[in-house]
Each structure stands twice: as structure tokens, then as C-alpha cells.
Design a protein around this motif. Sequence first.
Motif, PDB file in Angstrom:
ATOM      1  N   VAL A   1       0.850  -1.196   0.000  1.00 15.81           N
ATOM      2  CA  VAL A   1       0.000   0.000   0.000  1.00 15.81           C
ATOM      3  C   VAL A   1       0.885   1.246   0.000  1.00 15.81           C
ATOM      4  CG1 VAL A   1      -1.711   1.351   1.309  1.00 15.81           C
ATOM      5  CG2 VAL A   1      -1.967  -1.125   1.114  1.00 15.81           C
ATOM      6  N   ILE A   2       1.902   1.239   0.848  1.00 17.84           N
ATOM      7  CA  ILE A   2       2.792   2.409   0.924  1.00 17.84           C
ATOM      8  C   ILE A   2       3.424   2.657  -0.444  1.00 17.84           C
ATOM      9  CG2 ILE A   2       4.912   3.339   1.948  1.00 17.84           C
ATOM     10  CD1 ILE A   2       4.193   1.753   4.493  1.00 17.84           C
ATOM     11  N   ALA A   3       3.875   1.593  -1.082  1.00 20.88           N
ATOM     12  CA  ALA A   3       4.537   1.743  -2.386  1.00 20.88           C
ATOM     13  C   ALA A   3       3.576   2.342  -3.403  1.00 20.88           C
ATOM     14  CB  ALA A   3       5.047   0.394  -2.861  1.00 20.88           C
ATOM     15  N   ARG A   4       2.291   2.001  -3.309  1.00 24.89           N
ATOM     16  CA  ARG A   4       1.340   2.468  -4.321  1.00 24.89           C
ATOM     17  C   ARG A   4       0.793   3.862  -4.058  1.00 24.89           C
ATOM     18  NH1 ARG A   4      -1.475  -2.777  -6.812  1.00 24.89           N
ATOM     19  NH2 ARG A   4       0.298  -4.125  -6.423  1.00 24.89           N
ATOM     20  N   VAL A   5       0.548   4.195  -2.805  1.00 27.18           N
ATOM     21  CA  VAL A   5      -0.093   5.490  -2.587  1.00 27.18           C
ATOM     22  C   VAL A   5       0.903   6.615  -2.311  1.00 27.18           C
ATOM     23  CG1 VAL A   5      -2.334   4.590  -1.859  1.00 27.18           C
ATOM     24  CG2 VAL A   5      -0.594   5.071  -0.156  1.00 27.18           C
ATOM     25  N   HIS A   6       2.114   6.265  -2.031  1.00 32.87           N
ATOM     26  CA  HIS A   6       3.174   7.239  -1.890  1.00 32.87           C
ATOM     27  C   HIS A   6       3.350   7.894  -3.274  1.00 32.87           C
ATOM     28  CE1 HIS A   6       6.955   8.620  -0.188  1.00 32.87           C
ATOM     29  NE2 HIS A   6       7.511   8.352  -1.347  1.00 32.87           N
ATOM     30  N   PRO A   7       3.635   9.144  -3.482  1.00 40.48           N
ATOM     31  CA  PRO A   7       4.073  10.111  -2.484  1.00 40.48           C
ATOM     32  C   PRO A   7       2.968  11.058  -2.014  1.00 40.48           C
ATOM     33  CG  PRO A   7       4.663  10.894  -4.649  1.00 40.48           C
ATOM     34  CD  PRO A   7       3.854   9.659  -4.840  1.00 40.48           C
ATOM     35  N   ALA A   8       1.721  10.820  -2.422  1.00 39.73           N
ATOM     36  CA  ALA A   8       0.652  11.735  -2.000  1.00 39.73           C
ATOM     37  C   ALA A   8       0.463  11.722  -0.477  1.00 39.73           C
ATOM     38  CB  ALA A   8      -0.654  11.332  -2.674  1.00 39.73           C
ATOM     39  N   LEU A   9       0.863  10.595   0.098  1.00 38.34           N
ATOM     40  CA  LEU A   9       0.620  10.387   1.516  1.00 38.34           C
ATOM     41  C   LEU A   9       1.480  11.277   2.407  1.00 38.34           C
ATOM     42  CD1 LEU A   9      -1.266   8.357   2.704  1.00 38.34           C
ATOM     43  CD2 LEU A   9       0.631   6.762   2.890  1.00 38.34           C
ATOM     44  N   LYS A  10       0.825  11.899   3.374  1.00 38.40           N
ATOM     45  CA  LYS A  10       1.585  12.766   4.295  1.00 38.40           C
ATOM     46  C   LYS A  10       1.621  12.154   5.688  1.00 38.40           C
ATOM     47  CE  LYS A  10       2.456  16.293   1.600  1.00 38.40           C
ATOM     48  NZ  LYS A  10       3.222  15.555   0.587  1.00 38.40           N
ATOM     49  N   ASP A  11       0.625  11.331   5.978  1.00 37.34           N
ATOM     50  CA  ASP A  11       0.491  10.838   7.348  1.00 37.34           C
ATOM     51  C   ASP A  11      -0.051   9.403   7.292  1.00 37.34           C
ATOM     52  OD1 ASP A  11      -0.085  10.444   9.980  1.00 37.34           O
ATOM     53  OD2 ASP A  11      -1.265  12.272  10.253  1.00 37.34           O
ATOM     54  N   LEU A  12       0.720   8.469   7.775  1.00 41.10           N
ATOM     55  CA  LEU A  12       0.288   7.068   7.747  1.00 41.10           C
ATOM     56  C   LEU A  12       0.335   6.482   9.156  1.00 41.10           C
ATOM     57  CD1 LEU A  12      -0.294   4.395   6.062  1.00 41.10           C
ATOM     58  CD2 LEU A  12       2.153   3.995   6.244  1.00 41.10           C
ATOM     59  N   ARG A  13      -0.756   5.844   9.556  1.00 37.56           N
ATOM     60  CA  ARG A  13      -0.777   5.158  10.852  1.00 37.56           C
ATOM     61  C   ARG A  13      -1.080   3.686  10.592  1.00 37.56           C
ATOM     62  NH1 ARG A  13      -2.592   7.740  15.484  1.00 37.56           N
ATOM     63  NH2 ARG A  13      -2.224   5.697  16.386  1.00 37.56           N
ATOM     64  N   VAL A  14      -0.295   2.802  11.200  1.00 34.87           N
ATOM     65  CA  VAL A  14      -0.574   1.377  11.062  1.00 34.87           C
ATOM     66  C   VAL A  14      -0.783   0.803  12.457  1.00 34.87           C
ATOM     67  CG1 VAL A  14       0.301  -0.850  10.245  1.00 34.87           C
ATOM     68  CG2 VAL A  14       0.881   1.237   8.997  1.00 34.87           C
ATOM     69  N   VAL A  15      -1.914   0.144  12.672  1.00 34.68           N
ATOM     70  CA  VAL A  15      -2.132  -0.513  13.960  1.00 34.68           C
ATOM     71  C   VAL A  15      -2.243  -2.012  13.672  1.00 34.68           C
ATOM     72  CG1 VAL A  15      -3.525  -0.601  16.051  1.00 34.68           C
ATOM     73  CG2 VAL A  15      -3.387   1.539  14.762  1.00 34.68           C
ATOM     74  N   ASP A  16      -1.280  -2.750  14.200  1.00 37.29           N
ATOM     75  CA  ASP A  16      -1.274  -4.199  13.963  1.00 37.29           C
ATOM     76  C   ASP A  16      -2.294  -4.834  14.906  1.00 37.29           C
ATOM     77  OD1 ASP A  16      -0.850  -6.875  13.747  1.00 37.29           O
ATOM     78  OD2 ASP A  16       1.327  -6.784  13.977  1.00 37.29           O
ATOM     79  N   THR A  17      -3.475  -5.131  14.363  1.00 35.33           N
ATOM     80  CA  THR A  17      -4.547  -5.700  15.199  1.00 35.33           C
ATOM     81  C   THR A  17      -4.689  -7.209  14.940  1.00 35.33           C
ATOM     82  OG1 THR A  17      -6.133  -4.984  13.525  1.00 35.33           O
ATOM     83  CG2 THR A  17      -5.856  -3.550  15.425  1.00 35.33           C
ATOM     84  N   THR A  18      -3.649  -7.824  14.374  1.00 33.16           N
ATOM     85  CA  THR A  18      -3.722  -9.280  14.160  1.00 33.16           C
ATOM     86  C   THR A  18      -3.650  -9.975  15.524  1.00 33.16           C
ATOM     87  OG1 THR A  18      -1.320  -9.448  13.863  1.00 33.16           O
ATOM     88  CG2 THR A  18      -2.645  -9.238  11.857  1.00 33.16           C
ATOM     89  N   CYS A  19      -4.296 -11.119  15.599  1.00 36.56           N
ATOM     90  CA  CYS A  19      -4.314 -11.886  16.854  1.00 36.56           C
ATOM     91  C   CYS A  19      -3.300 -13.025  16.735  1.00 36.56           C
ATOM     92  CB  CYS A  19      -5.711 -12.462  17.081  1.00 36.56           C
ATOM     93  SG  CYS A  19      -5.759 -13.672  18.405  1.00 36.56           S
ATOM     94  N   PRO A  20      -2.450 -13.208  17.747  1.00 35.37           N
ATOM     95  CA  PRO A  20      -1.428 -14.259  17.632  1.00 35.37           C
ATOM     96  C   PRO A  20      -1.983 -15.683  17.744  1.00 35.37           C
ATOM     97  CG  PRO A  20      -1.312 -13.204  19.789  1.00 35.37           C
ATOM     98  CD  PRO A  20      -2.356 -12.454  19.004  1.00 35.37           C
ATOM     99  N   GLU A  21      -3.220 -15.820  18.223  1.00 39.78           N
ATOM    100  CA  GLU A  21      -3.750 -17.157  18.539  1.00 39.78           C
ATOM    101  C   GLU A  21      -3.812 -18.103  17.340  1.00 39.78           C
ATOM    102  OE1 GLU A  21      -4.313 -18.624  21.363  1.00 39.78           O
ATOM    103  OE2 GLU A  21      -3.712 -16.834  22.449  1.00 39.78           O
ATOM    104  N   THR A  22      -4.329 -17.610  16.208  1.00 41.02           N
ATOM    105  CA  THR A  22      -4.479 -18.487  15.043  1.00 41.02           C
ATOM    106  C   THR A  22      -3.095 -18.941  14.569  1.00 41.02           C
ATOM    107  OG1 THR A  22      -6.179 -16.872  14.507  1.00 41.02           O
ATOM    108  CG2 THR A  22      -5.898 -18.672  12.964  1.00 41.02           C
ATOM    109  N   GLY A  23      -2.177 -17.987  14.457  1.00 35.32           N
ATOM    110  CA  GLY A  23      -0.819 -18.307  14.009  1.00 35.32           C
ATOM    111  C   GLY A  23      -0.141 -19.319  14.916  1.00 35.32           C
TER     112      GLY A  23
END
Length: 288
Positions: A177-199
Motif C-alpha cells: 500500500v505504501i509503495a502504491r499510494v506514496h508520495p501523495a501520503l503525508k500521514d500514515l498510521r498502522v495498527v497491527d490488530t492481528t491476533c497471535p492465537e491463530t498463528g
Amino acid sequence: MGDGLRIELARVYGFCPGVRRAVQMVEDHLAREGPLATLGAIVHNAHVVEALQEKGARVAGGVCEVGEPTVAITAHGAGQEIYREIQERGLKLVDTTCPIVKRAQEAARALAQGGYTVLIYGEESHPEVRGILSWTEGKGHATMSPDDLPELATKKLAIVSQTTKDQKAFWGFVREVIARVHPALKDLRVVDTTCPETGRRYQAAVELAREVEAIFVVGSRNSANTRKLAETCRGTGVRTYFIESAEEIEPGWLSGLSRVGVTAGASTPDEVIDQVLRRLSQLGGEAA
Ligand code: SF4
């Protein structure tokens, strides 16, 4: 079936803490206050759903179908319109939303309120994703592929994940996503909400699959998570039996084997796993 057949259990298997908690909350309510309706199956497992139904937990397709005084939201969570509907109808709520799903909903809501467009890495049709989307109040999009990114005319982008998605795949998606929407992007927040249980279940199943001659994967055939667990085991090359119940085990399957493994999906209850272990013992196996 060979002499000294060893039965080994995966390091992690069966109910995840979120599902265990949801079933417990419904059972506690049934014991204390009587019947209730659940918005969808509390677990993707026919055994559990039937057992709960016998005790008074009916599965309803939506709030409008609820005739009982109490309704339960499943561990997948629900959108804010469902909470509103429950309140408007004056129903009592047993909210079994898994705390990890709640965290994803709260992150999505806070980010949307902070002016971010929220991308959810997940399947749009999945109940959990529909719930998370609803908390973004129209500022969210769900997608599994960077190829179908919506038109992102935004300088503020946030990315969260459906909890059951693979963590590595999530971060791969973020990079794309970063590679595709850059450089228009000024502010990016990523919250890793994956759950470790399944893995953790997949990893433990692979470790066990490499040690044994055959592996039994126990769970409902309609559980996507258990199906994937069986595919993961098969991928290691080990002989894999995907079974729903102990009765399906044929004695001939154990013929000539000295080590078999057992694992189960996150929606498989302990009783079903115990019955499989008992059946394997009756057929000459011994727990390692
Ligand atoms: S898999 Fe994780 S997020 Fe989903 S219910 Fe279980 S503990 Fe919660």
C-alpha cells in the motif's frame, strides 16, 4: 495398528481464549438468567451450537428476530448500528466481543474520528470486518489485495487488520500500500490488530506434523480456520485426516504407524478432542 502407538498433542490447539470466554459468558447467562438469542453462531462448531441450543441459546439472524429478553453478540463483535438496535428494542445485552476484536474496533473508530481514511486488511463479507467497518462511520474500506485499493484521495491513511489474518501477510500488504499510494501520503498510521492465537495453532501443528507419521485435525468442516489448519498440515507432506468426530476414525488408518499427532482448530471444543483421544487409545494408542 502397530505396537506402542504414540499419540502426541500439538503444543497449542483448540479453543482460543476469545472463543472460550464467549462460550463461558453465554453458559453463565443461561445458568443464571435463562434463555437468550445469539446473533449468529457463538462458535463455528455444530457440537457447541447444538449443546448451547439445548440449554436455551437460540441462534438468531438479526436483532429483529430476537424474541428472548436477552441477546448475545459473538466474539467477532458487531457494528454500532447493532448496539443501537439492541438498545432501542430494550433488550439485555451479553457482549462477548473478544477484547482483541474490540481493540481493532476502537482503533478504527479513533482513527476515523481523527480524520484518517481507514483501510482494513480483511474480507469485507466477514462479520468481524463488517463490524469494524461500521465503527469507522463511512471512512473505512476493507480489502485483501493492494490491487483493489479504493481511490485514496487522502493525505491521512490508517491501516488495521482483521484479527485472524496472518501477521506477516498484513505487513506485506502495508508495504504494498505504501509503495502504491506514496508520495501523495503525508500521514500514515498502522495498527497491527492481528491476533497471535491463530498463528500459534498453525505453527504448533507444523512442528508436530514434522514429527509424526499421520496427523488428525479435529474440527467442523464449516470452520475456515480448521480447514486451513488441515491444509497447513498437508502442506508438510504428512498424512492428514480432517475429522469432525471420533467415530470417523477407521482402525485401518493406524495400521503400521508408531507415532500420530492430534490438533484442533480454534472453534473445536475440548469434549470432541477428548473423544478423539479416547478413540485413539481404544485403538491401541498411548498418550506421549
Ligand atoms: S482468534 Fe484471537 S481475536 Fe479471534 S476470538 Fe480468538 S482470541 Fe479473539
